[in-house]
Design an enzyme around this catalytic site. Structure first.
Site, mmCIF file in Angstrom:
data_model
loop_
_atom_site.group_PDB
_atom_site.id
_atom_site.type_symbol
_atom_site.label_atom_id
_atom_site.label_comp_id
_atom_site.label_asym_id
_atom_site.label_seq_id
_atom_site.Cartn_x
_atom_site.Cartn_y
_atom_site.Cartn_z
ATOM 1 N N THR A 5 -35.143 58.255 6.850
ATOM 2 C CA THR A 5 -34.834 58.369 5.308
ATOM 3 C C THR A 5 -33.735 57.323 5.027
ATOM 4 O O THR A 5 -33.524 57.194 3.667
ATOM 5 C CB THR A 5 -33.957 59.653 5.343
ATOM 6 O OG1 THR A 5 -32.749 59.472 5.903
ATOM 7 C CG2 THR A 5 -34.935 60.863 5.793
ATOM 8 N N ASP A 53 -27.931 46.359 17.769
ATOM 9 C CA ASP A 53 -28.618 46.015 19.051
ATOM 10 C C ASP A 53 -28.441 44.323 19.528
ATOM 11 O O ASP A 53 -28.442 44.173 20.929
ATOM 12 C CB ASP A 53 -30.182 45.778 18.817
ATOM 13 C CG ASP A 53 -30.617 47.688 18.733
ATOM 14 O OD1 ASP A 53 -29.832 48.411 19.327
ATOM 15 O OD2 ASP A 53 -31.702 47.769 18.379
ATOM 16 N N ARG A 113 -27.848 55.149 10.717
ATOM 17 C CA ARG A 113 -28.737 55.373 9.434
ATOM 18 C C ARG A 113 -29.910 56.037 10.196
ATOM 19 O O ARG A 113 -30.496 55.547 11.101
ATOM 20 C CB ARG A 113 -29.297 53.786 9.030
ATOM 21 C CG ARG A 113 -28.892 53.207 8.143
ATOM 22 C CD ARG A 113 -29.370 52.292 7.353
ATOM 23 N NE ARG A 113 -30.366 51.435 7.954
ATOM 24 C CZ ARG A 113 -31.066 50.576 7.335
ATOM 25 N NH1 ARG A 113 -30.912 50.148 6.245
ATOM 26 N NH2 ARG A 113 -31.870 49.969 8.208
ATOM 27 N N ASP A 124 -31.449 43.829 13.974
ATOM 28 C CA ASP A 124 -30.673 44.958 13.690
ATOM 29 C C ASP A 124 -29.335 44.175 14.576
ATOM 30 O O ASP A 124 -29.308 43.982 15.838
ATOM 31 C CB ASP A 124 -31.208 45.937 14.996
ATOM 32 C CG ASP A 124 -30.462 47.281 14.844
ATOM 33 O OD1 ASP A 124 -31.008 48.339 14.784
ATOM 34 O OD2 ASP A 124 -29.135 47.013 15.524
HETATM 35 C C1 PRP Z 1 -26.292 49.154 10.750
HETATM 36 C C2 PRP Z 1 -25.264 48.161 10.021
HETATM 37 C C3 PRP Z 1 -24.823 49.302 9.225
HETATM 38 C C4 PRP Z 1 -25.930 49.765 8.515
HETATM 39 C C5 PRP Z 1 -26.085 49.127 7.262
HETATM 40 O O1 PRP Z 1 -25.956 50.334 11.555
HETATM 41 O O2 PRP Z 1 -24.368 48.194 11.147
HETATM 42 O O3 PRP Z 1 -23.753 50.252 9.587
HETATM 43 O O4 PRP Z 1 -26.891 49.654 9.359
HETATM 44 O O5 PRP Z 1 -27.356 49.876 6.485
HETATM 45 P P1 PRP Z 1 -27.130 50.604 5.237
HETATM 46 O O6 PRP Z 1 -26.427 49.671 4.269
HETATM 47 O O7 PRP Z 1 -28.527 50.522 4.598
HETATM 48 O O8 PRP Z 1 -26.454 51.731 5.488
HETATM 49 P P2 PRP Z 1 -26.974 51.280 12.350
HETATM 50 O O9 PRP Z 1 -27.144 52.405 11.231
HETATM 51 O O10 PRP Z 1 -28.243 50.377 12.591
HETATM 52 O O11 PRP Z 1 -26.344 51.964 13.560
HETATM 53 P P3 PRP Z 1 -25.693 51.034 14.881
HETATM 54 O O12 PRP Z 1 -24.626 49.959 14.214
HETATM 55 O O13 PRP Z 1 -25.161 52.119 15.327
HETATM 56 O O14 PRP Z 1 -26.899 50.403 15.421
HETATM 57 N N1 URA Z 2 -28.692 47.288 9.574
HETATM 58 C C1 URA Z 2 -29.071 46.192 10.393
HETATM 59 O O1 URA Z 2 -28.552 46.219 11.620
HETATM 60 N N2 URA Z 2 -29.758 45.319 9.794
HETATM 61 C C2 URA Z 2 -30.394 45.220 8.680
HETATM 62 O O2 URA Z 2 -31.092 44.466 8.321
HETATM 63 C C3 URA Z 2 -30.038 46.375 7.904
HETATM 64 C C4 URA Z 2 -29.402 47.459 8.435
#
Ligand code: PRP
Ligand code: URA
Length: 213
Positions: A112, A207, A108, A204
């Protein structure tokens, strides 16, 4: 499970509630966080896969030959959305060791909140498989919606989405864009904050699973 809407189910089991509360606690460290995400993958997957196709096969017990129900072939594909979805995979493969695993890379944009795809590798052929797309967080719903778009564009038809924490924005978006798929969420939180994080949420997920920041 509680039916939240047509094709949308929310879990109601005390074990699932308890484990999600441990994930929420900011004092929960990486090791424990990772193993509970894995356990939730198994507990929630067990329910979400309760309609997997079965067929009778002939086996011989120490007593007699009989027809016994078994899973119908190697029909399940598990597709984690990277990164955080990876944390749920081992719990699911413990349930269905024969499952094939696909991967969809999405991140994400922090400004944005739009999802960006960077990787996609799915089992081939995919048409006849039950496909379980997994990601612990369903926030705006953008990542899940795009991931399901991709799976459908590759021929996937029998799709389920499994998430640990959802919120109304994400659930409604995913359900509106893909009313034909079954959506399973461990719990429904109140809202998103101004940065697109689920409130109260767990922070997150990627993380916390991988110990990054
Ligand atoms: C997080 C989570 C989802 C997404 C959800 O991933 O694991 O994939 O955000 O958010 P959304 O419903 O608003 O799209 P992130 O983009 O942080 O990537 P990562 O898992 O690589 O940290
Ligand atoms: N992605 C995450 O990992 N946590 C949130 O709360 C939203 C998106």
């Amino acid at each position: 499970m509680i039916k939240f809407a047509e094709n949308v189910f929310v879990f109601d089991h005390p074990l699932i509630k308890h484990k999600i509360s441990i994930l929420r606690d900011k004092r929960t460290g990486t090791n424990e966080f990772r193993s509970i995400v894995e356990e939730l993958g198994m507990l929630m997957g067990y329910e979400a896969l309760s309609d997997l196709p079965i067929k009778n096969v002939e086996i011989e017990t120490p007593i007699v030959k009989c027809n016994a129900p078994m899973l119908d072939g190697r029909k399940l594909a598990i597709v984690p959305i990277l990164r955080a979805g990876l944390g749920m995979v081992s719990g699911l493969t413990a349930l269905v060791p024969s499952a094939k695993i696909g991967h969809i890379g999405m991140y994400r944009d922090e400004e944005t909140l739009m999802p960006h795809e960077y990787f996609c590798k799915l089992p081939n052929p995919i048409e006849e498989r039950v496909i379980l797309v997994v990601d612990p967080m369903l926030a705006t719903g953008g990542s899940a919606t795009d991931a399901i778009n991709l799976v459908k564009s590759r021929g996937g038809r029998k799709i389920k989405f499994l998430s640990i924490i959802g919120c109304p924005t994400g659930i409604n978006k995913l359900h509106e864009m893909h009313p034909d798929i079954q959506i399973y969420v461990g719990t429904v939180d109140e809202k998103l904050n101004e940065k697109g994080y689920i409130v109260p949420g767990l922070g997150d997920a990627g993380d916390r699973i991988f110990g990054t920041k």
